[in-house]
Structure formats: C-alpha cells, structure tokens
Write an enzyme that holds these catalytic residues in place. Sequence first.
Site, mmCIF file in Angstrom:
data_model
loop_
_atom_site.group_PDB
_atom_site.id
_atom_site.type_symbol
_atom_site.label_atom_id
_atom_site.label_comp_id
_atom_site.label_asym_id
_atom_site.label_seq_id
_atom_site.Cartn_x
_atom_site.Cartn_y
_atom_site.Cartn_z
ATOM 1 C CB SER A 49 1.022 10.658 47.225
ATOM 2 O OG SER A 49 1.814 9.652 47.833
ATOM 3 C CG ASP A 197 -1.926 1.650 45.058
ATOM 4 O OD1 ASP A 197 -2.231 1.310 46.223
ATOM 5 O OD2 ASP A 197 -1.829 2.840 44.713
ATOM 6 C CG HIS A 200 -1.222 5.802 47.662
ATOM 7 N ND1 HIS A 200 -0.751 5.220 46.504
ATOM 8 C CD2 HIS A 200 -0.417 6.857 47.916
ATOM 9 C CE1 HIS A 200 0.298 5.904 46.062
ATOM 10 N NE2 HIS A 200 0.515 6.908 46.912
#
Length: 227
Positions: A49, A197, A200
């Site tokens: 990711s 979050d 990332h």
Amino acid sequence: MIKRVACYSFLLFFFLLSCGQNNTKETVQTSQPVENPTQKPIILFFGNSLTAGYGIEEEDAFPGLVAERLDSLGLDYLVINGGLSGETTASGVSRLDWFLEEEPEIFVLELGANDGLRGISLEETKKNLKAIITSVRSKYPDTKILLAGMQIPPNMGQEYTNRFREIYPEISQEENVNLIPFLLEGVAGDPDLNLRDGIHPTEEGHKIVLENIWPHLVQLIETEGNI
C-alpha cells in the site's frame, strides 16, 4: 542516522499497512499485465500500500512523483505502479509473473513490512525477497534492481525487530542489488506527514519518500547512459 520516533506512533504507522489503494499521466497502476506499445523503458515499482499510494491521488504517491521528475528532466520512461495493499513477500512471489510480461529496465522492490507485522518467519521473508530478485534476473538479466529497506516497531520483540532490519542489507550484499536503507526515513511516525489514520504518508510524506528513493534510482538510470 534514522530518526527515532515514539514507539506508539511507529507501531500505528505499520499496524494497518495492509489497507486500501488508489489510481499520472506517466504512471500506470495495475495488478494486471501492462502493454507498452510505445516501447518506452519501464521502471516498475513492486510493493504494497505504500507503493500503491493509499488514501491519496496516484500522481501524488512516490511512483507518480518519480514519473513527474523524470518527465521534467526529459527522460522518457513508462513508470508502472505495481503496488497492492496487504501484499506480503509470499503473495508478491505469486503475483510477480503478471508484471514480467514486459522487461523492466529498473525494478524497485518494496515488500516485507506486512510480513513483519504478522510475525512471519524472517527466514521465509528473506527467502521470498531473494526469490523475487532471482525470478526477475532469470527472465531479464539486464534489469537493474533496487531494494527498499524497511523497519518495524518492536511489538514482536527486539530480537525479531533487529533481525528484520538486518535482512535488507544482507540481501543487498548477497544478491548485489542497490539498497535504499529505509524507505520511510523522516516520514514514519510523524503525524504531520501521515494521513489521519497515522499509517500512510500524505502527499508531503510521499515527497520525502521520493527524495529517499531518487539518489539510488538516478544511479541506475546513469548506468543506462540516460543522464
């Protein structure tokens, strides 16, 4: 030296590395084979990711930023974003053949963090990373390979954490591939450089990742006589 960050923040960064993904005019993001009718030299980013650019527009993720910089320098490359969220080294081995339909001039390998989060055997992680390198070289001996080093928090124990960090320079030496010591240097654990979050990188975080990658990438481009 690698910046020290609060253990809790560092743990949060990696905890959901396996979440989500997104899709530059010079970048193709795909989990399927890519056709290259223009026959441009290919730079393939193969990862999870982080490579996929979770939570942001693809052109703002570091593969897209690489494509933008290459374009600004008049270097005509096709940059392929082969990032897939949740990817482990084992699933990377299984998925690799999809991306070897076309020969990459440069192959950037960014995998292993999800293995570390799951406590997968480090011998298995190292074996899989080496298998990916071997597969690329077996099919395309002239492809230049760049390995992105990763680190994990000590939630699996300090011995595991230290050993995880060591496998990347070991592979670099044993397989004679270039190494980015730590892909997320200066980004991991910094709330100003990560999404809400805490996991990332933001667009600004990806700009720093670009600078971590660029000196190593440009060495490989120079060996091809393009700079």
